[in-house]
Design a protein around this motif. Structure first.
Motif, PDB file in Angstrom:
ATOM      1  N   HIS A 270       0.881  -1.340  -0.033  1.00 47.28           N
ATOM      2  CA  HIS A 270       0.032   0.176   0.067  1.00 47.28           C
ATOM      3  C   HIS A 270       0.983   1.367  -0.109  1.00 47.28           C
ATOM      4  O   HIS A 270       0.437   2.451  -0.536  1.00 47.28           O
ATOM      5  N   ASP A 271       1.915   1.214   0.607  1.00 49.80           N
ATOM      6  CA  ASP A 271       2.940   2.271   0.785  1.00 49.80           C
ATOM      7  C   ASP A 271       4.118   2.289  -0.279  1.00 49.80           C
ATOM      8  O   ASP A 271       5.068   2.982  -0.016  1.00 49.80           O
TER       9      ASP A 271
ATOM     10  N   ARG B 267       5.932   5.254  -1.470  1.00 51.33           N
ATOM     11  CA  ARG B 267       6.669   6.191  -0.443  1.00 51.33           C
ATOM     12  C   ARG B 267       8.285   6.273  -0.764  1.00 51.33           C
ATOM     13  O   ARG B 267       8.744   7.275  -0.110  1.00 51.33           O
TER      14      ARG B 267
ATOM     15  N   HIS C 136       1.288   9.702  -3.170  1.00 51.83           N
ATOM     16  CA  HIS C 136       2.189   8.508  -3.018  1.00 51.83           C
ATOM     17  C   HIS C 136       1.456   7.193  -3.456  1.00 51.83           C
ATOM     18  O   HIS C 136       2.013   6.225  -3.538  1.00 51.83           O
TER      19      HIS C 136
ATOM     20  N   HIS D 116      -6.137   4.340  -0.959  1.00 48.87           N
ATOM     21  CA  HIS D 116      -6.070   4.235   0.478  1.00 48.87           C
ATOM     22  C   HIS D 116      -5.690   5.509   1.310  1.00 48.87           C
ATOM     23  O   HIS D 116      -5.984   5.758   2.482  1.00 48.87           O
TER      24      HIS D 116
ATOM     25  N   ASP E  92      -4.419   0.697   7.991  1.00 51.43           N
ATOM     26  CA  ASP E  92      -3.548   1.876   7.853  1.00 51.43           C
ATOM     27  C   ASP E  92      -3.677   3.001   9.083  1.00 51.43           C
ATOM     28  O   ASP E  92      -2.486   3.378   9.720  1.00 51.43           O
TER      29      ASP E  92
HETATM   30 FE   LIG Z   1       0.045   5.514   2.821  1.00 53.24          FE
END
Ligand SMILES: [Fe+2]
Length: 261
Positions: free
Chosen positions: A69-70, A73, A91, A123, A146
């Motif tokens: 999900h990240d 980043r 992001h 998200h 999250d």
């Molecule tokens: Fe995130």
């Protein structure tokens, strides 16, 4: 860095995640923060998937959504030196682009892949658009897992990098009237309306109003991270206001837990 709480079944995806992240500077605290966050969100997601009684396959899909999900980043930080989306790039959208380019979801069928990408893209958005039932469930799950771990980051020594505030920078501040009103109306804090550092802190309390599952609310309450920064400051002007807002948020939490939805 050792990846904790491995879901053995997902070892090839975990290895791909590790390989991808290994291209970045793992001695950088900001990079490490996102690796730790990812692992925590994976664990929370799995707990949530179990509590919802999902099938093994859906549990795998939920886990991979958390794992990636990240993913945006790391590249966001490398390119722009910040995690602040409005100063750099969204992001989540960048993450979707990377997942496609790197073929990180190629082990999944088209429908599953689309569902994971949509949940990841959404998200971090203020609210969800109309979605089919299965995608909506996955998007709601990743948003909850999250948020649940962002409370931990908020309460940790990473507070400054997460918010650009410190315990001492907010102690003489107040919460803007408009932000307090949003919370009492049980609405999430609109980022562009924030004026003070304490308004930024309120964003985290507002998360509760956008949580979809009593399971994640229960975990967040039990962990208690959401109120730790507030308990660590002797506010010179806002103490009564903070007490009032925290009481309202906790009343809401208990109501949701009683209703069990
Ligand atoms: Fe995130």
């Amino acid at each position: 860095m050792r990846l904790t709480r491995l879901r053995w079944k997902m070892r090839s995806e975990l290895a791909e995640f590790q390989e991808y992240v290994g291209r970045y500077d793992l001695t950088d605290d900001k990079v490490r923060l996102k690796v730790v966050h990812t692992m925590k969100v994976c664990a929370l997601m799995d707990e949530l998937a179990q509590s919802l009684g999902l099938s093994e396959r859906e549990r795998d899909i939920a886990y991979v959504t958390a794992l990636f999900h990240d993913i945006g980043r790391f590249e966001q930080l490398r390119r722009y030196g910040t995690f602040v989306d409005y100063q750099s790039v969204d992001h989540a959208d960048l993450g979707v682009q990377i997942l496609k380019e790197e073929g990180l979801l190629d082990g999944f069928g088209d429908e599953e892949k689309e569902r994971i990408l949509t949940a990841i893209a959404l998200h971090n958005k203020y609210e969800l658009p109309m979605l089919d039932e299965k995608t909506l469930l996955l998007a709601r799950m990743i948003r909850d897992a999250d948020k649940c771990d962002i409370f931990r980051v908020f309460a940790s020594k990473d507070l400054t990098s997460a918010t650009s505030t410190t315990l001492s920078s907010v102690q003489d501040e107040v919460v803007s009237a408009e932000i307090e009103r949003m919370l009492f109306e049980h609405r999430c804090v609109e980022k562009e309306k924030r004026k003070t550092g304490l308004d930024v802190w309120m964003t985290f309390l507002g998360f509760f109003f956008d949580m979809n599952f009593s399971e994640t609310i229960r975990i967040a309450k039990k962990q208690g991270y959401y109120r730790q920064p507030f308990d660590g400051v002797a506010f010179t002007r806002a103490q009564e206001q903070i007490d009032r807002i925290l009481a309202e948020v906790e009343r809401y939490i208990d109501e949701r837990l009683q209703e069990n939805v």
